[in-house]
Design a protein around this motif. Structure first.
Motif, PDB file in Angstrom:
ATOM      1  N   UNK A   1       0.891  -1.164  -0.038  1.00 60.50           N
ATOM      2  CA  UNK A   1       0.073   0.003  -0.046  1.00 60.50           C
ATOM      3  C   UNK A   1       0.820   1.200   0.039  1.00 60.50           C
ATOM      4  N   UNK A   2       0.538   2.159  -0.879  1.00 59.95           N
ATOM      5  CA  UNK A   2       1.627   3.355  -1.040  1.00 59.95           C
ATOM      6  C   UNK A   2       1.073   4.470  -0.507  1.00 59.95           C
ATOM      7  N   UNK A   3       0.110   4.611   0.035  1.00 56.10           N
ATOM      8  CA  UNK A   3      -0.450   5.695   0.769  1.00 56.10           C
ATOM      9  C   UNK A   3      -1.678   5.309   1.718  1.00 56.10           C
ATOM     10  N   UNK A   4      -2.278   6.094   2.500  1.00 61.41           N
ATOM     11  CA  UNK A   4      -3.371   5.752   3.606  1.00 61.41           C
ATOM     12  C   UNK A   4      -4.505   5.336   2.828  1.00 61.41           C
ATOM     13  N   UNK A   5      -4.948   5.662   1.780  1.00 60.38           N
ATOM     14  CA  UNK A   5      -6.101   5.568   1.107  1.00 60.38           C
ATOM     15  C   UNK A   5      -5.815   3.796   0.745  1.00 60.38           C
TER      16      UNK A   5
ATOM     17  N   UNK B   1      -5.531  -2.453   1.097  1.00 60.39           N
ATOM     18  CA  UNK B   1      -4.210  -3.509   1.057  1.00 60.39           C
ATOM     19  C   UNK B   1      -3.467  -3.383   2.317  1.00 60.39           C
ATOM     20  N   UNK B   2      -2.678  -4.428   2.706  1.00 57.84           N
ATOM     21  CA  UNK B   2      -1.960  -4.880   3.990  1.00 57.84           C
ATOM     22  C   UNK B   2      -0.680  -5.062   3.606  1.00 57.84           C
ATOM     23  N   UNK B   3       0.262  -4.287   3.694  1.00 61.85           N
ATOM     24  CA  UNK B   3       1.761  -4.500   3.198  1.00 61.85           C
ATOM     25  C   UNK B   3       2.230  -5.676   3.923  1.00 61.85           C
ATOM     26  N   UNK B   4       2.633  -6.776   3.422  1.00 58.39           N
ATOM     27  CA  UNK B   4       3.277  -8.111   4.177  1.00 58.39           C
ATOM     28  C   UNK B   4       2.190  -8.456   5.184  1.00 58.39           C
ATOM     29  N   UNK B   5       1.043  -8.015   5.094  1.00 55.94           N
ATOM     30  CA  UNK B   5      -0.142  -8.515   6.123  1.00 55.94           C
ATOM     31  C   UNK B   5       0.428  -8.285   7.371  1.00 55.94           C
ATOM     32  N   UNK B   6       1.098  -6.988   7.693  1.00 57.30           N
ATOM     33  CA  UNK B   6       1.522  -6.624   8.876  1.00 57.30           C
ATOM     34  C   UNK B   6       0.257  -6.124   9.925  1.00 57.30           C
ATOM     35  N   UNK B   7      -0.630  -5.396   9.266  1.00 52.84           N
ATOM     36  CA  UNK B   7      -1.642  -4.928  10.029  1.00 52.84           C
ATOM     37  C   UNK B   7      -2.702  -6.111  10.793  1.00 52.84           C
ATOM     38  N   UNK B   8      -3.010  -6.954   9.975  1.00 54.88           N
ATOM     39  CA  UNK B   8      -3.787  -8.337  10.166  1.00 54.88           C
ATOM     40  C   UNK B   8      -2.954  -9.028  11.431  1.00 54.88           C
ATOM     41  N   UNK B   9      -1.438  -9.227  11.148  1.00 57.65           N
ATOM     42  CA  UNK B   9      -0.730 -10.206  11.974  1.00 57.65           C
ATOM     43  C   UNK B   9      -0.690  -9.142  13.304  1.00 57.65           C
ATOM     44  N   UNK B  10      -0.291  -7.988  13.286  1.00 60.87           N
ATOM     45  CA  UNK B  10      -0.360  -7.177  14.668  1.00 60.87           C
ATOM     46  C   UNK B  10      -1.809  -7.139  15.623  1.00 60.87           C
ATOM     47  N   UNK B  11      -2.676  -7.260  14.558  1.00 55.91           N
ATOM     48  CA  UNK B  11      -3.965  -7.359  15.267  1.00 55.91           C
ATOM     49  C   UNK B  11      -4.233  -8.309  16.275  1.00 55.91           C
ATOM     50  N   UNK B  12      -3.937  -9.721  15.645  1.00 51.50           N
ATOM     51  CA  UNK B  12      -3.940 -10.779  16.265  1.00 51.50           C
ATOM     52  C   UNK B  12      -3.190 -11.076  17.485  1.00 51.50           C
ATOM     53  N   UNK B  13      -2.017 -10.304  17.209  1.00 52.04           N
ATOM     54  CA  UNK B  13      -0.799 -10.378  18.297  1.00 52.04           C
ATOM     55  C   UNK B  13      -1.405  -9.895  19.565  1.00 52.04           C
ATOM     56  N   UNK B  14      -2.064  -8.573  19.466  1.00 55.91           N
ATOM     57  CA  UNK B  14      -2.357  -7.760  20.465  1.00 55.91           C
ATOM     58  C   UNK B  14      -3.906  -7.725  21.059  1.00 55.91           C
ATOM     59  N   UNK B  15      -4.771  -8.410  20.337  1.00 50.88           N
ATOM     60  CA  UNK B  15      -6.193  -8.020  20.576  1.00 50.88           C
ATOM     61  C   UNK B  15      -6.769  -8.693  21.830  1.00 50.88           C
ATOM     62  N   UNK B  16      -6.038  -9.631  22.085  1.00 46.72           N
ATOM     63  CA  UNK B  16      -6.423 -10.504  23.333  1.00 46.72           C
ATOM     64  C   UNK B  16      -6.292  -9.315  24.670  1.00 46.72           C
ATOM     65  N   UNK B  17      -5.260  -8.617  24.558  1.00 44.73           N
ATOM     66  CA  UNK B  17      -5.179  -7.680  25.830  1.00 44.73           C
ATOM     67  C   UNK B  17      -6.465  -6.858  25.928  1.00 44.73           C
ATOM     68  N   UNK B  18      -7.020  -6.517  24.938  1.00 46.44           N
ATOM     69  CA  UNK B  18      -8.014  -5.643  24.908  1.00 46.44           C
ATOM     70  C   UNK B  18      -9.493  -6.070  24.769  1.00 46.44           C
TER      71      UNK B  18
END
Length: 233
Positions: free
Chosen positions: A146-150, A155-172
């Motif tokens: 993904x080249x910009x915020x739109x 698009x999730x570059x290297x699927x980082x957003x989804x990966x981090x979501x599941x790494x941290x979601x349990x805390x919240x």
């Protein structure tokens, strides 16, 4: 449920690039979008309400008084519908400043300014220590640069957003809480399932909706709970 591959990838690319262009061309004063018989305003560079979130919005269960965290809120449609279901508190977060403007406007427009807080946050960075009964998420579906915020709304570059979501979601999420998660047949469905299960969550499909008769763009809603939790969604 399966991922769309081959020649359909190019078709999805063209469609998504066209939508990104439309998001950027919205007038400064915003554009009104009709969604599930309600009006929402989107300002330039905001992801529009669309079929992608409908299986979630039409099937998620919010108990009266529940606290809800909506991650990647966009125009705020999921958060607003959580308010309509009787949520006692809704925190809607997004990394995109345009989404914050749109979601804030829609919270007020629908009369939920006192219930729904909108906050700029990259996933959970700005959430603090609060835990929620329900977490909802409509994250970008495709592992694509993904080249910009739109573009980041799709698009999730290297699927980082989804990966981090599941790494941290349990805390919240409260111990007996539930996650309602949107995805699509042209996204990384199996990767999402694996990430959720690795984080200790069960995954159950709730509903689907297609944006075209051929089913090229089919959207899913999943409910996820901690593996030890067996209560009905």
């Amino acid at each position: 449920m399966h991922n769309v591959t081959g020649s359909n990838d190019a078709q999805i690319d063209r469609w998504q690039k066209g939508r990104q262009k439309l998001f950027k061309e919205v007038p400064e004063g915003g554009k009104s979008i009709r969604y599930l018989d309600k009006e929402f305003l989107v300002f330039p560079n905001t992801f529009w309400p669309f079929t992608d979130s409908q299986p979630l919005v039409q099937n998620f269960r919010i108990r009266r008084g529940d606290s809800v965290l909506d991650v990647g809120t966009g125009s705020g449609v999921i958060a607003v519908f959580a308010c309509y279901q009787g949520a006692g508190r809704v925190l809607a977060v997004d990394v995109n400043p345009a989404a914050i403007q749109s979601a804030s406007y829609n919270a007020r427009q629908h009369g939920f300014g006192a219930v729904m807080e909108v906050r700029r946050s990259n996933l959970f960075e700005g959430v603090g220590d609060e835990q929620f009964d329900v977490i909802t998420a409509n994250l970008p579906f495709r592992d694509k640069p993904a080249h910009d915020v739109v573009a980041q709304s799709q698009w999730d570059t290297d699927f980082q957003t989804n990966t981090l979501f599941f790494q941290d979601v349990g805390r919240y999420l409260k111990p007996d809480g539930r996650i309602y998660f949107a995805h699509a047949n042209f996204g990384s469905v199996e990767t999402v399932r694996k990430l959720a299960k690795a984080a200790g969550f069960t995954v159950r499909a709730m509903a689907t909706a297609s944006a075209d008769k051929a089913g090229t763009k089919t959207f899913y809603a999943f409910v996820m709970k901690r593996a030890r939790a067996t209560a009905a969604a």
